[in-house]
Design a protein around this motif. Structure first.
Motif, PDB file in Angstrom:
ATOM      1  N   PRO A 109       0.531  -1.338   0.078  1.00 46.96           N
ATOM      2  CA  PRO A 109       0.218  -0.430   0.281  1.00 46.96           C
ATOM      3  C   PRO A 109       0.687   1.283  -0.440  1.00 46.96           C
ATOM      4  O   PRO A 109       0.512   1.968  -0.747  1.00 46.96           O
ATOM      5  CB  PRO A 109      -0.994  -0.569   1.139  1.00 46.96           C
ATOM      6  CG  PRO A 109      -0.615  -2.009   1.279  1.00 46.96           C
ATOM      7  CD  PRO A 109       0.396  -1.863   1.517  1.00 46.96           C
ATOM      8  N   CYS A 110       2.165   1.317   0.422  1.00 47.50           N
ATOM      9  CA  CYS A 110       3.097   2.188   0.834  1.00 47.50           C
ATOM     10  C   CYS A 110       3.894   2.564  -0.249  1.00 47.50           C
ATOM     11  O   CYS A 110       4.126   3.700  -0.934  1.00 47.50           O
ATOM     12  CB  CYS A 110       3.645   2.640   2.133  1.00 47.50           C
ATOM     13  SG  CYS A 110       3.067   2.703   3.445  1.00 47.50           S
ATOM     14  N   VAL A 111       3.699   1.736  -1.058  1.00 48.69           N
ATOM     15  CA  VAL A 111       4.424   1.666  -2.278  1.00 48.69           C
ATOM     16  C   VAL A 111       3.900   2.195  -3.156  1.00 48.69           C
ATOM     17  O   VAL A 111       4.332   3.216  -4.177  1.00 48.69           O
ATOM     18  CB  VAL A 111       5.125   0.073  -3.313  1.00 48.69           C
ATOM     19  CG1 VAL A 111       6.002  -0.052  -4.171  1.00 48.69           C
ATOM     20  CG2 VAL A 111       6.374  -0.555  -1.794  1.00 48.69           C
ATOM     21  N   LEU A 112       2.637   1.998  -3.427  1.00 48.49           N
ATOM     22  CA  LEU A 112       1.536   2.626  -4.462  1.00 48.49           C
ATOM     23  C   LEU A 112       0.902   3.772  -4.331  1.00 48.49           C
ATOM     24  O   LEU A 112       1.204   4.730  -5.176  1.00 48.49           O
ATOM     25  CB  LEU A 112       0.590   1.982  -4.578  1.00 48.49           C
ATOM     26  CG  LEU A 112      -0.266   0.462  -4.553  1.00 48.49           C
ATOM     27  CD1 LEU A 112      -0.995  -0.562  -4.773  1.00 48.49           C
ATOM     28  CD2 LEU A 112       0.461   0.136  -6.417  1.00 48.49           C
ATOM     29  N   GLU A 113       1.087   4.074  -2.409  1.00 49.21           N
ATOM     30  CA  GLU A 113       1.318   5.918  -2.347  1.00 49.21           C
ATOM     31  C   GLU A 113       2.254   6.906  -2.699  1.00 49.21           C
ATOM     32  O   GLU A 113       2.514   7.410  -3.425  1.00 49.21           O
ATOM     33  CB  GLU A 113       0.647   5.840  -1.581  1.00 49.21           C
ATOM     34  CG  GLU A 113       0.052   7.200  -0.492  1.00 49.21           C
ATOM     35  CD  GLU A 113       0.373   6.688   1.020  1.00 49.21           C
ATOM     36  OE1 GLU A 113       0.928   7.927   2.174  1.00 49.21           O
ATOM     37  OE2 GLU A 113      -0.731   6.259   1.033  1.00 49.21           O
ATOM     38  N   ALA A 114       3.562   6.025  -2.705  1.00 49.16           N
ATOM     39  CA  ALA A 114       4.683   6.374  -2.851  1.00 49.16           C
ATOM     40  C   ALA A 114       4.804   6.710  -4.553  1.00 49.16           C
ATOM     41  O   ALA A 114       5.238   7.809  -4.962  1.00 49.16           O
ATOM     42  CB  ALA A 114       6.211   5.727  -2.218  1.00 49.16           C
ATOM     43  N   PHE A 115       4.282   5.680  -5.250  1.00 47.00           N
ATOM     44  CA  PHE A 115       4.375   5.527  -6.591  1.00 47.00           C
ATOM     45  C   PHE A 115       3.271   7.232  -7.212  1.00 47.00           C
ATOM     46  O   PHE A 115       4.198   7.569  -7.915  1.00 47.00           O
ATOM     47  CB  PHE A 115       3.706   4.523  -7.273  1.00 47.00           C
ATOM     48  CG  PHE A 115       4.266   3.844  -8.782  1.00 47.00           C
ATOM     49  CD1 PHE A 115       5.393   4.420  -8.934  1.00 47.00           C
ATOM     50  CD2 PHE A 115       3.475   4.795  -9.284  1.00 47.00           C
ATOM     51  CE1 PHE A 115       5.705   4.196 -10.511  1.00 47.00           C
ATOM     52  CE2 PHE A 115       3.099   4.522 -10.809  1.00 47.00           C
ATOM     53  CZ  PHE A 115       4.575   4.393 -11.054  1.00 47.00           C
ATOM     54  N   THR A 116       2.577   7.212  -6.679  1.00 42.15           N
ATOM     55  CA  THR A 116       1.221   7.830  -7.078  1.00 42.15           C
ATOM     56  C   THR A 116       1.403   9.738  -6.806  1.00 42.15           C
ATOM     57  O   THR A 116       1.677   9.934  -7.421  1.00 42.15           O
ATOM     58  CB  THR A 116      -0.180   7.799  -6.532  1.00 42.15           C
ATOM     59  OG1 THR A 116      -0.392   6.398  -6.928  1.00 42.15           O
ATOM     60  CG2 THR A 116      -0.872   8.813  -6.738  1.00 42.15           C
ATOM     61  N   SER A 117       2.496   9.979  -5.869  1.00 46.59           N
ATOM     62  CA  SER A 117       2.808  10.842  -5.325  1.00 46.59           C
ATOM     63  C   SER A 117       3.798  10.979  -5.707  1.00 46.59           C
ATOM     64  O   SER A 117       4.149  12.461  -6.184  1.00 46.59           O
ATOM     65  CB  SER A 117       3.510  11.122  -3.474  1.00 46.59           C
ATOM     66  OG  SER A 117       4.395  12.232  -3.480  1.00 46.59           O
ATOM     67  N   ILE A 118       5.267  10.334  -6.561  1.00 47.83           N
ATOM     68  CA  ILE A 118       6.176  10.835  -6.901  1.00 47.83           C
ATOM     69  C   ILE A 118       5.493  10.561  -9.277  1.00 47.83           C
ATOM     70  O   ILE A 118       6.930  12.084  -9.518  1.00 47.83           O
ATOM     71  CB  ILE A 118       7.514  10.019  -6.969  1.00 47.83           C
ATOM     72  CG1 ILE A 118       7.979   9.748  -5.452  1.00 47.83           C
ATOM     73  CG2 ILE A 118       8.444   9.809  -7.974  1.00 47.83           C
ATOM     74  CD1 ILE A 118       8.483   8.614  -5.439  1.00 47.83           C
TER      75      ILE A 118
END
Length: 99
Positions: A42-51
């Motif tokens: 979930p945090c990988v996806l959140e970070a990916f979306t943010s970046i």
């Protein structure tokens, strides 16, 4: 004229070898530091979306990114940028956003 062709071939070979070495280097860093196991999906996806798009990161995921560390984070971002799906993105902009 022949020396110009040989010079061109050497430049192409040098650049190709450099790109392959950079790709192996990021993969090696990720493997040696077990980067992919240090952060939840979930945090990988959140970070990916943010970046790579727009968004922000929650406090929980921010904490996981801190635990992940700069070395793993940078290697994962650079490996993602090597993917042909992201060839149209400006690497300088993505790296700046990832910081």
């Amino acid at each position: 004229m022949a020396s110009l062709n040989i010079y061109s071939i050497l430049v192409v070979l040098f650049l190709t070898c450099g790109a392959v070495m950079a790709m192996k280097e990021n993969d090696q860093i990720i493997k040696e530091n077990t980067c992919e196991t240090k952060i939840g999906l979930p945090c990988v996806l959140e970070a990916f979306t943010s970046i790579f798009n727009t968004g922000s990161i929650s406090n929980k995921c921010c904490g996981e990114l801190v635990v992940l560390g700069k070395v793993c984070h940078s290697a994962l971002v650079k490996r993602t940028l090597e993917n042909p799906l992201f060839k149209d993105l400006n690497p300088a902009t993505i790296i700046a956003k990832s910081i």
